[in-house]
Design a protein around this motif. Structure first.
Motif, PDB file in Angstrom:
ATOM      1  N   GLN A  20       1.270 -12.829   3.501  1.00 34.91           N
ATOM      2  CA  GLN A  20       0.751 -11.393   3.362  1.00 34.91           C
ATOM      3  C   GLN A  20       0.433 -11.299   1.695  1.00 34.91           C
ATOM      4  OE1 GLN A  20       0.130  -8.074   4.928  1.00 34.91           O
ATOM      5  NE2 GLN A  20      -0.287  -9.731   6.134  1.00 34.91           N
ATOM      6  N   TYR A  29      -3.268  -4.801  -4.104  1.00 36.13           N
ATOM      7  CA  TYR A  29      -2.026  -5.008  -4.935  1.00 36.13           C
ATOM      8  C   TYR A  29      -1.841  -3.778  -5.778  1.00 36.13           C
ATOM      9  CZ  TYR A  29       0.700  -7.530  -8.403  1.00 36.13           C
ATOM     10  OH  TYR A  29       1.894  -7.956  -9.117  1.00 36.13           O
ATOM     11  N   ARG A  32      -0.396  -1.177  -3.678  1.00 40.65           N
ATOM     12  CA  ARG A  32       1.150  -1.673  -3.242  1.00 40.65           C
ATOM     13  C   ARG A  32       2.097  -1.388  -4.673  1.00 40.65           C
ATOM     14  NH1 ARG A  32       1.868  -6.951   0.082  1.00 40.65           N
ATOM     15  NH2 ARG A  32       0.658  -5.807   2.047  1.00 40.65           N
ATOM     16  N   THR A  33       1.461  -1.667  -5.770  1.00 40.49           N
ATOM     17  CA  THR A  33       2.137  -1.408  -6.931  1.00 40.49           C
ATOM     18  C   THR A  33       2.385   0.151  -7.093  1.00 40.49           C
ATOM     19  OG1 THR A  33       1.162  -3.308  -7.934  1.00 40.49           O
ATOM     20  CG2 THR A  33       2.345  -1.715  -9.590  1.00 40.49           C
ATOM     21  N   PHE A  39       8.780   4.125  -4.853  1.00 38.39           N
ATOM     22  CA  PHE A  39      10.071   4.011  -4.429  1.00 38.39           C
ATOM     23  C   PHE A  39      11.151   3.737  -5.405  1.00 38.39           C
ATOM     24  CE2 PHE A  39      10.353   3.280   0.200  1.00 38.39           C
ATOM     25  CZ  PHE A  39       9.153   3.498   0.724  1.00 38.39           C
ATOM     26  N   ALA A  40      10.629   3.131  -6.457  1.00 37.60           N
ATOM     27  CA  ALA A  40      11.653   2.834  -7.423  1.00 37.60           C
ATOM     28  C   ALA A  40      11.960   4.006  -8.444  1.00 37.60           C
ATOM     29  CB  ALA A  40      10.987   1.376  -8.398  1.00 37.60           C
TER      30      ALA A  40
ATOM     31  N   MET B 118      16.254   2.143  -1.457  1.00 40.17           N
ATOM     32  CA  MET B 118      14.719   2.351  -1.749  1.00 40.17           C
ATOM     33  C   MET B 118      14.310   1.371  -2.618  1.00 40.17           C
ATOM     34  SD  MET B 118      14.306   6.378  -1.935  1.00 40.17           S
ATOM     35  CE  MET B 118      12.599   6.558  -2.648  1.00 40.17           C
ATOM     36  N   LEU B 119      14.940   1.192  -3.848  1.00 39.73           N
ATOM     37  CA  LEU B 119      14.619   0.290  -5.019  1.00 39.73           C
ATOM     38  C   LEU B 119      14.929  -1.220  -4.249  1.00 39.73           C
ATOM     39  CD1 LEU B 119      13.557  -0.735  -7.414  1.00 39.73           C
ATOM     40  CD2 LEU B 119      15.852  -0.395  -8.659  1.00 39.73           C
ATOM     41  N   TYR B 121      14.474  -2.071  -1.298  1.00 39.88           N
ATOM     42  CA  TYR B 121      13.642  -2.394  -0.457  1.00 39.88           C
ATOM     43  C   TYR B 121      12.389  -3.025  -1.208  1.00 39.88           C
ATOM     44  CZ  TYR B 121       9.586  -1.912   2.410  1.00 39.88           C
ATOM     45  OH  TYR B 121       8.368  -1.864   2.991  1.00 39.88           O
ATOM     46  N   VAL B 122      11.885  -2.478  -2.067  1.00 39.00           N
ATOM     47  CA  VAL B 122      10.655  -2.728  -2.489  1.00 39.00           C
ATOM     48  C   VAL B 122      10.828  -4.178  -3.392  1.00 39.00           C
ATOM     49  CG1 VAL B 122       9.255  -0.774  -2.702  1.00 39.00           C
ATOM     50  CG2 VAL B 122      10.907  -1.176  -4.551  1.00 39.00           C
ATOM     51  N   ALA B 124      12.866  -6.478  -2.514  1.00 40.09           N
ATOM     52  CA  ALA B 124      13.050  -7.435  -1.671  1.00 40.09           C
ATOM     53  C   ALA B 124      11.703  -7.836  -0.892  1.00 40.09           C
ATOM     54  CB  ALA B 124      13.851  -7.330  -0.673  1.00 40.09           C
ATOM     55  N   SER B 126       8.190  -6.220  -1.473  1.00 42.89           N
ATOM     56  CA  SER B 126       7.044  -6.086  -1.766  1.00 42.89           C
ATOM     57  C   SER B 126       6.542  -6.507  -3.041  1.00 42.89           C
ATOM     58  CB  SER B 126       6.942  -4.410  -2.135  1.00 42.89           C
ATOM     59  OG  SER B 126       5.584  -3.963  -2.237  1.00 42.89           O
ATOM     60  N   GLU B 127       5.431  -6.913  -3.235  1.00 42.23           N
ATOM     61  CA  GLU B 127       4.962  -7.774  -4.327  1.00 42.23           C
ATOM     62  C   GLU B 127       4.107  -6.876  -5.151  1.00 42.23           C
ATOM     63  OE1 GLU B 127       3.384 -11.447  -4.228  1.00 42.23           O
ATOM     64  OE2 GLU B 127       5.145 -12.380  -2.889  1.00 42.23           O
ATOM     65  N   PHE B 128       4.519  -6.459  -6.219  1.00 43.25           N
ATOM     66  CA  PHE B 128       3.907  -5.635  -7.146  1.00 43.25           C
ATOM     67  C   PHE B 128       4.129  -5.828  -8.863  1.00 43.25           C
ATOM     68  CE2 PHE B 128       7.624  -3.259  -8.394  1.00 43.25           C
ATOM     69  CZ  PHE B 128       8.497  -3.358  -7.663  1.00 43.25           C
ATOM     70  N   ASP B 192      10.376 -11.116   7.558  1.00 45.88           N
ATOM     71  CA  ASP B 192       8.996 -10.550   6.988  1.00 45.88           C
ATOM     72  C   ASP B 192       7.940 -10.279   8.270  1.00 45.88           C
ATOM     73  OD1 ASP B 192       9.710 -10.848   4.230  1.00 45.88           O
ATOM     74  OD2 ASP B 192       8.647 -12.893   4.078  1.00 45.88           O
ATOM     75  N   ASP B 196       5.557  -7.208   7.962  1.00 43.17           N
ATOM     76  CA  ASP B 196       4.122  -7.515   8.088  1.00 43.17           C
ATOM     77  C   ASP B 196       3.529  -6.591   9.331  1.00 43.17           C
ATOM     78  OD1 ASP B 196       4.273  -8.617   5.788  1.00 43.17           O
ATOM     79  OD2 ASP B 196       4.445 -10.917   6.740  1.00 43.17           O
ATOM     80  N   ARG B 199       2.926  -3.094   9.059  1.00 42.42           N
ATOM     81  CA  ARG B 199       1.635  -2.989   8.068  1.00 42.42           C
ATOM     82  C   ARG B 199       0.621  -3.085   8.569  1.00 42.42           C
ATOM     83  NH1 ARG B 199       4.120  -6.175   2.681  1.00 42.42           N
ATOM     84  NH2 ARG B 199       5.590  -4.570   2.027  1.00 42.42           N
ATOM     85  N   VAL B 200       0.603  -4.251   9.628  1.00 38.81           N
ATOM     86  CA  VAL B 200      -0.854  -4.414  10.181  1.00 38.81           C
ATOM     87  C   VAL B 200      -1.298  -3.305  10.953  1.00 38.81           C
ATOM     88  CG1 VAL B 200      -2.050  -5.947  11.898  1.00 38.81           C
ATOM     89  CG2 VAL B 200      -0.783  -6.867  10.101  1.00 38.81           C
ATOM     90  N   GLU B 205       4.261   2.607   3.746  1.00 35.55           N
ATOM     91  CA  GLU B 205       5.273   2.001   3.086  1.00 35.55           C
ATOM     92  C   GLU B 205       6.701   2.952   3.563  1.00 35.55           C
ATOM     93  OE1 GLU B 205       6.014  -0.875   1.160  1.00 35.55           O
ATOM     94  OE2 GLU B 205       4.080  -1.238   2.131  1.00 35.55           O
ATOM     95  N   LEU B 206       6.573   4.147   3.311  1.00 36.66           N
ATOM     96  CA  LEU B 206       7.752   4.961   3.713  1.00 36.66           C
ATOM     97  C   LEU B 206       8.070   5.015   5.174  1.00 36.66           C
ATOM     98  CD1 LEU B 206       9.333   7.156   2.220  1.00 36.66           C
ATOM     99  CD2 LEU B 206       8.006   9.125   3.133  1.00 36.66           C
ATOM    100  N   PHE B 209       9.882   1.672   5.732  1.00 41.58           N
ATOM    101  CA  PHE B 209      11.346   1.906   5.108  1.00 41.58           C
ATOM    102  C   PHE B 209      12.233   2.697   6.220  1.00 41.58           C
ATOM    103  CE2 PHE B 209      14.077   4.460   2.415  1.00 41.58           C
ATOM    104  CZ  PHE B 209      14.825   3.382   2.050  1.00 41.58           C
TER     105      PHE B 209
END
Lengths: 359, 302
Positions: A20, A29, A32-33, A39-40, B118-119, B121-122, B124, B126-128, B192, B196, B199-200, B205-206, B209
């Motif tokens: 993904q 992206y 998502r950020t 969340f953070a 919460m933190l 999770y992202v 681990a 999520s890519e951001f 994952d 995923d 997500r699909v 996201e909430l 989670f």
């Protein structure tokens, strides 16, 4: 079940190519950020205000002459540069406290490691009956409040009616007045700290011992190696990373010892059990905030140095595989936890934070 | 855990020749495979030594003041009495301290469960932008000793007018880096594919989670809850600084100040106080001890 494999449920995740995976700067992206920062955010607000902020602020304060009377108006203080640090290092009481702390760490850490390892090895000899009982029993001191424990130990260590001198008396030994003696007060605190800390290490070592190959032991035994030889040449080298981890977390914890002297001796007699943390607390109590902050940074630096020394002393032999692992993980996700060393640092420091935020 | 040893002790899994070979070495100290009496003896003595402070504390807390001071010391109380406890509860407002400890520990635990997961999770899953930075920032503070933040934290809390309030006791601990580390470690292990797939399917996201990750992370949440609660319950330095009057003391602070104050000489009361502080925690530990082992397995630390 080794401390460094089980800690890493995510290890396989590093270096993977995420199906993904999203190209940077793409709208997805960016979305998502934004979601991730949402969340953070709650954590980060609290974290910056009450943890990261104070860490930096402490350094700033260490460079000022902040005192308790400046509390109403913390901005009206005078910068004094490195004067506080110079004063700290020249302060005879601080030197005494630093020497005491070094004593506590240099004797306490090896003692705790040795006792814990011995018990873990015995627990690992194949006993099945009572194993859980032993594990729970040895771990119990860890979960108790150090304050309550210290109250009890004060009784055990009393000169005439204390249990310890009573037991020594059976062997014809006339025990000293432990906590009132400048010679014996510190060893008493060290024994108490060992008693209290070994439960965690026993469980960590037990996990590490699972990674020692049984076949090696069998082969060596058939070749006539004694139990000690097998321990020395098979067990010890295999659990070196676990030992390192144990040494680091114990060292970090012991460098900060505070409650023991607070409850047992109030730093006495004649400052013989005054620890650096206790002295910082005292200076804080006197309202010398800048001075206390400077001292706390000296302690912080000492913790970093001790950790580096321990890595050098215990970690060198498996340098090559570790470096390799580091390089691999450097390409993947944030992975301070992907190599044994990373795990040790990260979690060791987590233990250090016990006094700050929790375990 | 006993896989390796079972291989040795269950004969049927080995070819006979090898079994004989093992048997032949019986005279040699193959202590690794055969538990012996010495091991039990040493461990047993060690256990008695380790447990004796607790046993002695319990027994002595029901002794009279005179008996505690007797030379030589006695083990079993001759005239068991609850006077120490009665006097302790008369003198000190233990229900209040207990409530304080409980309120603070519960709030701190809830805060850590929510914010850290919460933190975690992202971090681990999520890519951001900024993920590595966040993770390093949080991990970086783990090594800082508590004494470093003591002074600025106190100045901060004092300026917020929170000295001697529940807020002052709770706020600094609501979001700890340890919890983030633990939750991230655990959530990394969640496949994952599950996330995923959600997500699909278009889940937010909430929702992912709350409905995918959190139910799967229950073991980690339980471990974090217990460890955080315990740490907060036993926390000493910060409550000692922030709680300035008795009505905000937590149990350890009350006991410590009582024991170093002018009451040092009332041994029975002090021991009863120690029992009141220690025993609830020991009971919780005995009931939930597997989570402690899990916590060490997950992160390597208590």
């Amino acid at each position: 079940m080794s401390a460094d494999t089980d800690v890493l449920p995510g290890a396989p995740a590093s270096g993977r190519t995420d199906p993904q995976a999203v190209r940077k700067h793409s709208p997805l992206y960016r979305r998502r950020t934004i979601a991730a920062w949402g969340f953070a955010l709650p954590f980060m607000v609290l974290f910056l205000a009450f943890t990261a902020g104070p860490v930096l602020l402490s350094l700033v304060m260490a460079l000022t002459d902040l005192k308790s009377r400046d509390l109403r108006d913390p901005l009206a203080v005078n910068p004094v540069g490195l004067q506080n640090f110079a004063d700290v290092l020249a302060d005879p009481t601080f030197r005494k406290a630093a020497a005491n702390t070094a004593y506590f760490v240099l004797v306490g850490v090896p003692l705790t490691l040795a006792v814990s390892l011995a018990i873990a090895v015995l627990l690992n000899t194949g006993i099945t009956k009572l194993k859980t009982l032993f594990r729970i029993g040895y771990y119990m001191p860890v979960v108790t409040s150090i304050v309550a424990v210290a109250v009890v130990w004060r009784f055990l260590l009393r000169p005439d009616t204390g249990l310890i001198n009573e037991v020594l008396g059976w062997f014809g030994i006339d025990g000293p007045n432990w906590l009132a003696s400048t010679t014996w007060a510190m060893p008493s605190l060290i024994v108490m700290a060992t008693w209290r800390s070994m439960g965690t290490l026993i469980i960590i070592f037990l996990a590490g011992l699972q990674s020692v190959p049984t076949s090696l032991h069998e082969a060596a035994a058939l070749d006539g190696a004694t139990a000690w030889e097998r321990f020395r040449h098979i067990t010890l080298p295999t659990i070196r990373p676990t030992m390192l981890f144990g040494a680091v977390i114990t060292g970090i914890g012991y460098l900060q010892f505070f409650e023991e002297p607070f409850v047992m001796t109030q730093g006495g007699p004649l400052n013989s059990t005054l620890s650096v943390s206790f002295y910082i607390y005292n200076q804080f109590g006197f309202g010398n905030y800048g001075y206390a902050a400077a001292m706390s940074y000296v302690l912080f630096i000492a913790i970093v140095i001790l950790t580096i020394i321990q890595f050098r002393a215990l970690g060198e032999r498996d340098e090559v595989p570790r470096r390799k692992r580091f390089r691999r993980s450097a390409t993947g996700a944030p992975s301070a936890t992907d190599a044994p060393t990373g795990t040790a640092t990260a979690t060791a420091s987590a233990t250090a934070a016990r006094k700050q935020v929790g375990p | 855990m006993s896989d390796n040893r079972d291989r040795i002790s269950v004969p049927s899994t080995r070819p006979p020749t090898e079994r004989q070979a093992l048997r032949r070495t019986k005279e040699q100290p193959l202590g690794y495979a055969r538990p012996n009496l010495w091991v039990y003896l040493i461990l047993g003595i060690g256990l008695i030594v380790v447990m004796s402070p607790f046993i002695w504390m319990l027994l002595s807390s029901v002794k009279s003041e005179g008996e505690i001071r007797r030379v030589p010391p006695t083990w079993v109380p001759q005239n068991p009495t609850l006077d120490n406890y009665r006097e302790l509860f008369d003198r000190l407002d233990f229900p209040q301290f207990f409530t304080n400890s409980f309120v603070v520990a519960t709030a701190v635990t809830l805060g850590n469960l929510v914010f850290c997961s919460m933190l975690g999770y992202v971090l681990a899953k999520s890519e951001f932008a900024g993920r590595n930075l966040l993770f390093r920032l949080v991990l970086g503070t783990l090594m800082v000793p508590g004494m470093v933040t003591l002074v600025p934290l106190f100045v901060l809390v004092a300026n917020m007018g929170l000295v001697n309030t529940y807020g002052g006791l709770i706020l600094p601990f609501l979001a700890g880096p340890f919890g983030v580390f633990l939750m991230r470690q655990f959530i990394l292990g969640i496949p994952d594919e599950l996330i995923d797939a959600a997500r699909v399917d278009g889940a937010s996201e909430l929702r992912i989670f709350l409905q995918v990750v959190m139910p799967l992370a229950k073991p980690a949440l339980a471990t974090l809850a217990i460890l955080t609660f315990l740490a907060s319950w036993n926390n000493f330095l910060w409550p000692l600084v922030v709680a300035t009057t008795e009505d905000k003391y937590t149990l350890p602070v009350a006991l410590a100040l009582y024991s170093v104050g002018q009451n040092q000489t009332q041994y029975g009361l002090l021991l009863a106080g120690a029992v009141v502080v220690v025993v609830p925690i020991l009971i919780v530990f005995l009931l939930l001890q597997r989570y402690f082992v899990q916590g060490i397995a997950m992160t390597g630390i208590k």
